[in-house]
Each structure stands twice: as C-alpha cells, then as structure tokens.
Enzyme design. Structure first.
Site, PDB file in Angstrom:
ATOM      1  N   GLU A  24       0.831  -1.212   0.000  1.00 48.19           N
ATOM      2  CA  GLU A  24       0.000   0.000   0.000  1.00 48.19           C
ATOM      3  C   GLU A  24       0.863   1.259   0.000  1.00 48.19           C
ATOM      4  O   GLU A  24       0.545   2.241  -0.679  1.00 48.19           O
ATOM      5  CB  GLU A  24      -0.972  -0.006   1.190  1.00 48.19           C
ATOM      6  CG  GLU A  24      -1.976  -1.142   1.160  1.00 48.19           C
ATOM      7  CD  GLU A  24      -2.698  -1.302  -0.163  1.00 48.19           C
ATOM      8  OE1 GLU A  24      -3.062  -0.282  -0.796  1.00 48.19           O
ATOM      9  OE2 GLU A  24      -2.899  -2.451  -0.591  1.00 48.19           O
ATOM     10  N   HIS A  40       1.886   2.295  -3.429  1.00 50.64           N
ATOM     11  CA  HIS A  40       0.849   3.007  -4.197  1.00 50.64           C
ATOM     12  C   HIS A  40       0.951   4.521  -3.994  1.00 50.64           C
ATOM     13  O   HIS A  40       0.685   5.294  -4.917  1.00 50.64           O
ATOM     14  CB  HIS A  40      -0.556   2.548  -3.804  1.00 50.64           C
ATOM     15  CG  HIS A  40      -0.973   1.267  -4.442  1.00 50.64           C
ATOM     16  ND1 HIS A  40      -0.938   1.068  -5.800  1.00 50.64           N
ATOM     17  CD2 HIS A  40      -1.471   0.128  -3.904  1.00 50.64           C
ATOM     18  CE1 HIS A  40      -1.384  -0.146  -6.076  1.00 50.64           C
ATOM     19  NE2 HIS A  40      -1.708  -0.735  -4.945  1.00 50.64           N
TER      20      HIS A  40
END
Length: 185
Positions: A157, A160
């Site tokens: 994550e 990202h």
C-alpha cells in the site's frame, strides 16, 4: 441493511496511478475520515464471498486512496491473521523509518485490486519494517513494527502512494528468482 458501494477502483492503466500522493493535513477533515471509513468498509465487504460475488468485486486486504482517485497519502488495511486476530488500520502520512536487511516475498505472488492482468513472479520486500503514521482508527500517531506478511501488506500500500506497483519489483529477466536468504511466505 443494504449497503451501496460508492467507491470505484481505478485500474493500473490509468495515468493517475503513477502519480505521487500528497501529504494529508492533520487533524483530519471530516471528508478524509469519511473516505477512510468508506475504504475500510469496502475491504470488509470485499472479503464477504456472497457480497463480492453479487457485486463482482475482488477480495482485498489493503486499499490506497489513489486507487479510488484521491491523491492523498493514506490507505486502509483489513484482514485476519493466521491466529484469527483482526488487523485493521486507517493509515495517514506513513513513513517507513527502518527496514531489515532480510527480504521476503509471497511465494504465490502478490495481487492488487487495481490490477486485472496476472503478473507471475516474486515481488521482493523487506521482511521487517518500522513505520510511523497517524492511524485514524485510533485517532493518534502510531509506530508499527511489522514482519512477514504484515510488512508485505503495508509496503504494498505504501508503494501506491509513490505511484508504484508490486509488479515493478519483479525481476523481468528472472521473475521467480529468489534472493539469497529471502523468506518465502
């Protein structure tokens, strides 16, 4: 109770996904907190087999704001670990402050809600990370020490937020090459 999903997952082909997300002002605005709550609810529902099949969505354990079109440094995590314990965060402005030398990878490869095409190979990650962030679930600054699978999810994550995907970490010439001393999970 009928829950309608408002969030639309942006695919990796969209140029926004390669942009670097911006820091989030604290204290959190009500809009940012609402978005984090919606993202967490999305993950929970995505793991409900009946709901996911009915609404044709993939199960996920993490979701970054950029994946729903918001260029802010925040993401949510939700899953149950091997012992059945709930792992749940609403992470804002994370910083990885320390990493291990040891690496790890998921033996069967990583997946992503924004990626439809299969990418076979090992995405090499740090086995252990120390992360500082604001956790909106706890409404306070937190220090997370994560190892193995937990560290992989957080790093996925986190990537990202910098416009990176798990498949960027796969060796194009030798996708299944295991690094020396690397732990496969």
């Amino acid at each position: 109770m009928i829950i309608v999903m408002k969030l639309k997952i942006i695919k990796d082909s969209n140029p926004i996904m390669r942009k670097v997300s911006q820091e989030v002002p604290l204290p959190l605005s009500s809009e940012d907190k609402e978005l984090l709550d919606e993202m967490l609810e999305y993950l929970k529902l995505s793991q409900d087999d009946e709901y996911a099949e009915k609404h044709n969505i993939k199960a996920g354990v993490g979701l970054a704001a950029i994946q729903v079109g918001v260029l802010k440094r925040m993401f949510v995590i939700y899953y149950h670990d091997d012992e059945g314990k709930e792992v749940s965060y609403q992470i804002v402005n994370p910083k990885i402050i320390e990493t291990s030398i040891k690496k790890c990878a998921l033996a069967n490869g990583e997946g992503c809600l924004s990626v439809d095409n299969p990418y076979n190979g090992l995405s090499h990650r740090y086995f252990k990370i120390n992360m500082e962030a604001f956790d909106a679930l706890q409404n306070k600054k937190v220090h997370i020490i994560a190892r193995g699978y937990d560290a992989i999810v957080l790093q996925h994550e986190y990537d990202h937020l910098d416009g990176k995907f798990f498949y960027d970490r796969i060796d194009k010439n030798n996708p299944n090459k295991q690094l020396e001393g690397e732990i496969l999970i």
